[in-house]
Every structure is written in structure tokens, then in C-alpha cells.
Scaffold this motif. Structure first.
Motif, PDB file in Angstrom:
ATOM      1  N   PRO A   4       0.838  -1.202   0.000  1.00 39.89           N
ATOM      2  CA  PRO A   4       0.000   0.000   0.000  1.00 39.89           C
ATOM      3  C   PRO A   4       0.872   1.251   0.000  1.00 39.89           C
ATOM      4  N   ILE A  18      -6.098   3.756   8.351  1.00 37.34           N
ATOM      5  CA  ILE A  18      -5.645   2.377   8.180  1.00 37.34           C
ATOM      6  C   ILE A  18      -4.843   1.887   9.384  1.00 37.34           C
ATOM      7  N   LEU A  82      -3.499   4.595  -1.886  1.00 38.50           N
ATOM      8  CA  LEU A  82      -4.459   4.994  -0.864  1.00 38.50           C
ATOM      9  C   LEU A  82      -4.364   6.489  -0.575  1.00 38.50           C
ATOM     10  N   PHE A  88     -10.458   2.257   4.934  1.00 40.78           N
ATOM     11  CA  PHE A  88     -10.437   0.882   4.444  1.00 40.78           C
ATOM     12  C   PHE A  88     -10.495  -0.060   5.632  1.00 40.78           C
ATOM     13  N   THR A  89     -11.045  -1.231   5.414  1.00 41.26           N
ATOM     14  CA  THR A  89     -10.950  -2.278   6.420  1.00 41.26           C
ATOM     15  C   THR A  89      -9.663  -3.063   6.185  1.00 41.26           C
ATOM     16  N   LYS A  90      -9.157  -3.697   7.239  1.00 41.39           N
ATOM     17  CA  LYS A  90      -7.887  -4.399   7.124  1.00 41.39           C
ATOM     18  C   LYS A  90      -7.946  -5.553   6.127  1.00 41.39           C
TER      19      LYS A  90
END
Length: 269
Positions: A4, A18, A82, A88-90
């Protein structure tokens, strides 16, 4: 497998969404900081953070190119772009990896970017003369292999295989912010006209859709005009109507003619 890339500007790293939940598996991320002053990198269990500070605020295109260089050094196969405020979810990384394994390196992968009220789809968007237009949430038709004819996607949430990134030629660093995604996707379309759309809906705020903030939109319009001019030169197209359209909108919105000076200084000249 994935790295990411998070680009931050005047935001504390520890406040990135995040980083709010613990990492159960070992994860690596790259943070490119366009803020004036460098930050202390937090120590988080199971997380390795590669950090670069750029006091010159060189923009997202340079950040993405630098992130790919880091990804290659640590043997990653793809990067995920990002934004600093995107939530965002993990487990989204696991979902990306599953689709990557299924479809391989010939496609760009994209989530669905929408507003918080789930009434607008910002990405994929309709593209007319290089002006993006939102899609209605209710009328949006999900297709996993999504055709980009007269459409585009924004940077946020894109997963790009490194081999494909290099084949496209990377991001154009002269396009620092606005139009960086349009340039990259238009280059991608010369290779492949479909993306893999991931069934993942992400809330995001688009510039110009966040209410009244004169100082922010005044500064952002400079980048918009510069990006439009660089895109025009890079793709050998005429795109004057896009910054001029925004000029009219901002002039009416704030009842001020100061945006005309930006248009003539940063785009027309």
C-alpha cells in the motif's frame, strides 16, 4: 505481495484510518509525506513503515513512482494507492490479493468509490471530453470485468501490478495532482480497455464536493489548471473547457473573480 502507498499532506501519520486497528499479520506500507516538516514514524506491531518526506510537495505522481521503486526493492508484485482520509478495512488487502491471483498482471484493479450518503459513484465515473461525471448509485451496474469505454477511475484504491505499471510508463510527475489519474488510465487504455472492479464500496470526498472552503479550493484550482495544461501537452489534446468549466463554477460559488487570474496564469499562459 502488495505494498500500500499512502500519500499524506499536513496530516499526522498516527491519525491515518488504516492504522487505527491492530495488524494481525505482518504488513508493509509506504508513506510519502508531502508536508512541510517531517514526522516521527510510529512503531506498530506487525507493521513495517517505509517513509519518505518531501518538503517540496512534489505531488501524488512522484509519490506513486517512488512507491513502486520501493515495492520492487522488497519484492512486491503490486501496489495499492491509498488516500490519507480514505477508510479501508484491514481485510481489503486479502480481497485484492484474491482477485490478483484470479486475474493476474494484465489488469488494473479498482474498488467502487462513493459518497458517504451512497447516492453518488465517483469511481468508476463517466468521462466526456476528459471531464469526469458521477454515476447514480441506484443506476450503477456492477461488472467484475468493467469496460472503460468513455469511463475512467480515480487513483484512490487502485491496485496496479508492478509489471503493468512499468509497461504503462508510470505516472507523469509534472501532473502533480488533478488529472494524474486520467493521464495514467488513458495510457493504460492503449494496452487494455477493461479493469477488474472489486465489489468493495469505499466512502471518499472529491474535490469540489466538500462544501464551502475558499482557501482550499483557491489553492486546489491552481493544481487543477496546471494538471490540465500538462495533460493537454502530454496527450496532444485540447482540454481548455475543463478548467474553464470549473472556473465558472467557482466564480459563481464564491461570487469572486479571483479565479480568472489563476486560469490565465496557470493554464492559458
Amino acid at each position: 505481495m502488495l505494498l500500500p502507498i499512502i500519500v499524506v499532506y499536513n496530516k499526522e501519520i498516527k491519525e491515518l484510518p488504516i492504522l487505527n486497528a491492530p495488524f494481525q499479520l505482518k504488513t508493509e506500507i509506504f508513506i510519502y509525506d508531502n508536508s512541510l516538516f517531517p514526522q516521527e514514524v510510529p512503531i506498530i506491531e506487525n507493521l513495517t513503515i517505509y517513509y519518505t518526506h518531501d518538503k517540496n510537495n512534489s505531488g501524488v505522481s512522484r509519490a506513486y513512482n517512488q512507491g513502486v521503486m520501493i515495492a520492487k526493492k522488497i519484492d512486491k508484485r503490486a501496489v495499492v494507492l491509498l488516500d490519507q482520509d480514505t477508510i479501508f478495512t484491514k481485510d481489503f488487502l486479502t480481497l485484492y490479493e484474491e482477485k490478483y491471483i484470479e486475474y493476474g498482471e494484465q489488469y488494473i484493479y479498482s474498488p467502487i468509490i462513493c459518497n458517504s450518503k451512497s447516492t453518488k459513484i465517483y469511481s468508476p465515473n463517466l468521462l466526456n471530453n476528459f471531464i469526469g461525471k458521477t454515476q447514480s448509485f441506484d443506476e450503477f451496474q456492477f461488472r467484475e470485468k468493467y469496460d472503460l469505454n468513455k469511463k475512467s477511475v480515480i487513483n484512490s484504491g487502485l491496485m496496479i501490478p508492478i509489471s503493468l505499471f512499468e509497461k504503462i510508463g508510470g505516472y507523469k510527475e509534472n501532473i502533480k495532482l488533478d488529472f494524474s489519474d486520467i493521464y495514467f488510465i488513458e495510457k493504460y487504455k492503449k494496452i487494455e480497455n477493461k479493469i477488474i472492479l472489486i465489489d468493495l464500496y469505499i466512502n471518499h470526498c472529491i474535490s469540489g464536493d466538500e462544501g464551502y472552503n475558499f482557501a482550499k479550493e483557491y489553492t486546489r484550482y491552481k493544481y487543477y489548471c496546471l494538471g490540465a495544461k500538462e495533460l493537454q501537452n502530454a496527450l496532444n489534446i485540447s482540454i481548455w473547457h475543463s478548467p474553464f468549466r470549473r472556473l465558472l463554477r467557482l466564480t459563481l460559488k464564491y461570487k469572486s473573480f479571483v479565479f480568472f487570474k489563476i486560469f490565465f496564469t496557470y493554464f492559458y499562459k
